[in-house]
Design a protein around this motif. Structure first.
Motif, PDB file in Angstrom:
ATOM      1  N   UNK A  65      -8.368 -31.910 -19.517  1.00 52.33           N
ATOM      2  CA  UNK A  65      -7.184 -31.083 -19.762  1.00 52.33           C
ATOM      3  C   UNK A  65      -5.957 -31.673 -19.085  1.00 52.33           C
ATOM      4  N   UNK A  66      -6.141 -32.225 -17.900  1.00 54.47           N
ATOM      5  CA  UNK A  66      -5.025 -32.838 -17.192  1.00 54.47           C
ATOM      6  C   UNK A  66      -4.502 -34.061 -17.941  1.00 54.47           C
ATOM      7  N   UNK A  67      -5.391 -34.776 -18.611  1.00 53.56           N
ATOM      8  CA  UNK A  67      -4.938 -35.930 -19.391  1.00 53.56           C
ATOM      9  C   UNK A  67      -4.066 -35.495 -20.577  1.00 53.56           C
ATOM     10  N   UNK A 113     -13.041 -40.908 -28.931  1.00 56.24           N
ATOM     11  CA  UNK A 113     -12.554 -39.775 -28.157  1.00 56.24           C
ATOM     12  C   UNK A 113     -11.154 -40.077 -27.636  1.00 56.24           C
ATOM     13  N   UNK A 114     -10.304 -39.064 -27.628  1.00 51.99           N
ATOM     14  CA  UNK A 114      -8.952 -39.240 -27.116  1.00 51.99           C
ATOM     15  C   UNK A 114      -8.892 -39.118 -25.604  1.00 51.99           C
ATOM     16  N   UNK A 115      -9.702 -38.194 -25.041  1.00 55.87           N
ATOM     17  CA  UNK A 115      -9.583 -37.919 -23.618  1.00 55.87           C
ATOM     18  C   UNK A 115     -10.945 -37.776 -22.976  1.00 55.87           C
ATOM     19  N   UNK A 160      -4.024 -42.529 -24.691  1.00 59.28           N
ATOM     20  CA  UNK A 160      -2.679 -42.925 -24.269  1.00 59.28           C
ATOM     21  C   UNK A 160      -2.200 -44.215 -24.935  1.00 59.28           C
ATOM     22  N   UNK A 161      -2.863 -44.636 -25.993  1.00 55.51           N
ATOM     23  CA  UNK A 161      -2.428 -45.821 -26.709  1.00 55.51           C
ATOM     24  C   UNK A 161      -1.097 -45.542 -27.424  1.00 55.51           C
ATOM     25  N   UNK A 162      -0.231 -46.553 -27.538  1.00 61.15           N
ATOM     26  CA  UNK A 162       1.083 -46.306 -28.160  1.00 61.15           C
ATOM     27  C   UNK A 162       0.985 -45.782 -29.578  1.00 61.15           C
TER      28      UNK A 162
END
Length: 326
Positions: free
Chosen positions: A21-23, A201-203, A235-237
């Protein structure tokens, strides 16, 4: 044009593991830096605050327009059912506020670019072995919604066709099959010398932690193989650019820029009939004949089953993610 009276509302899945969640909150901070004139807020579908309903109500109360964008790779019950339902409730509470829903990230070229870059870095970490003897496993969450699983299958196929690896397989951490262990067994039998695991997965979260433990177990089980497991990629552009493009398309009312389930007649009928969130439907745009139950041109879509008459009332109402957390 995005104005100061607009609110862009990121919808994250939410995780029992607070670091995930923090990410998402950190992603929002970085996106604000990229788009300093936009008012960007965050809410979560489950496991974290503010909740989806609270986030929508807060945004609608202080805005003339709310642009909702799911920070989610694949659309299953959460995106297809819960988010549109929450938006409908908020529209009733704040009819003066316009609320628009953008599509989720979905299978697309920007995400493929991220996966290809991750795969190249994994090959470098393995000292650039022969790709024909290096198996690749695209590992995702898994869902009871076949459209969501199909998006993952599409990404695996695109990854295969864009490189020199002869084996690019799909595996899931739960809900559906095959699982990682079975795919690794198959690739080992087919003579692979190295295996790259690409988590879709994103996070971070409990599932990402489980994946790394599983790969450690597989290293012990297959000492003759070399493994490399990449990390999540939120966090990829390309992800920031894709989210921004979703908002710009929504603002400009680009055709098909709304999630098809937002205001879907068939979803509303299913809800009234008591159907649960495992409303398996994919969104192939097509024009339905005019008449009773027809969807207006530009919004019509094939839900992958016959609507209104051919619902299987014995089908599972299990939530696509009910046994998993992010």
């Amino acid at each position: 044009m995005i104005s100061t009276t607009d609110t862009i509302l990121i919808v994250g899945h939410g995780s029992r593991e607070d670091s995930g969640n923090q990410e998402i909150l950190a992603f929002a901070d970085q996106w604000r830096q990229r788009q300093p004139t936009w008012r960007i807020e965050v809410c979560f579908i489950e496991f974290a605050s503010p909740s989806l309903n609270q986030g929508l109500l807060d945004a609608a109360r202080q805005s003339t327009r709310v642009l909702v964008v799911p920070l989610i790779l694949n659309a299953a019950g959460h995106v297809k059912m819960e988010v549109p339902e929450a938006i409908e409730q908020t529209r009733l509470a704040y009819p003066q506020t316009e609320i628009l829903l953008a599509p989720h990230l979905t299978a697309c070229d920007p995400v493929l670019t991220v996966l290809r870059r991750r795969l190249r870095k994994a090959m470098q970490a393995l000292d650039m072995p022969d790709p024909t003897t290096t198996g690749v496993v695209l590992l995702g969450r898994g869902s009871s919604d076949r459209g969501a699983n199909g998006d993952m299958a599409k990404m695996a196929r695109w990854l295969l066709e864009s490189g020199d690896h002869e084996l690019v397989d799909l595996a899931f951490t739960g809900i559906t099959w095959p699982r990682l262990e079975r795919v690794v067994q198959r690739q080992a039998l087919l003579g692979m010398k190295q295996i790259v695991v690409l988590p879709y997965y994103l996070y971070t979260g409990t599932l990402m932690q489980r994946i790394h433990r599983q790969v450690d177990h597989l290293r012990q089980q297959y000492p003759q193989l070399r493994f490399h497991c990449t990390d999540h990629f939120g966090f990829e552009p390309e992800i920031f650019e894709l989210m921004s493009q979703r908002i710009l398309d929504l603002d400009a009312k680009v055709p098909d820029s709304r999630l098809p389930c937002d205001g879907c007649t068939y979803r509303e009928l299913a809800h009234e009939a008591g159907h649960g969130h495992s409303h398996e439907h994919t969104h192939t745009i097509q024009v339905h004949p005019a008449g009773a139950g027809a969807v207006a041109p530009g919004h019509s879509h094939d839900h992958d089953h016959a609507h209104g008459h051919a619902h299987d009332h014995g089908h599972s109402h299990a939530h696509p993610h009910e046994s998993q957390t992010a």
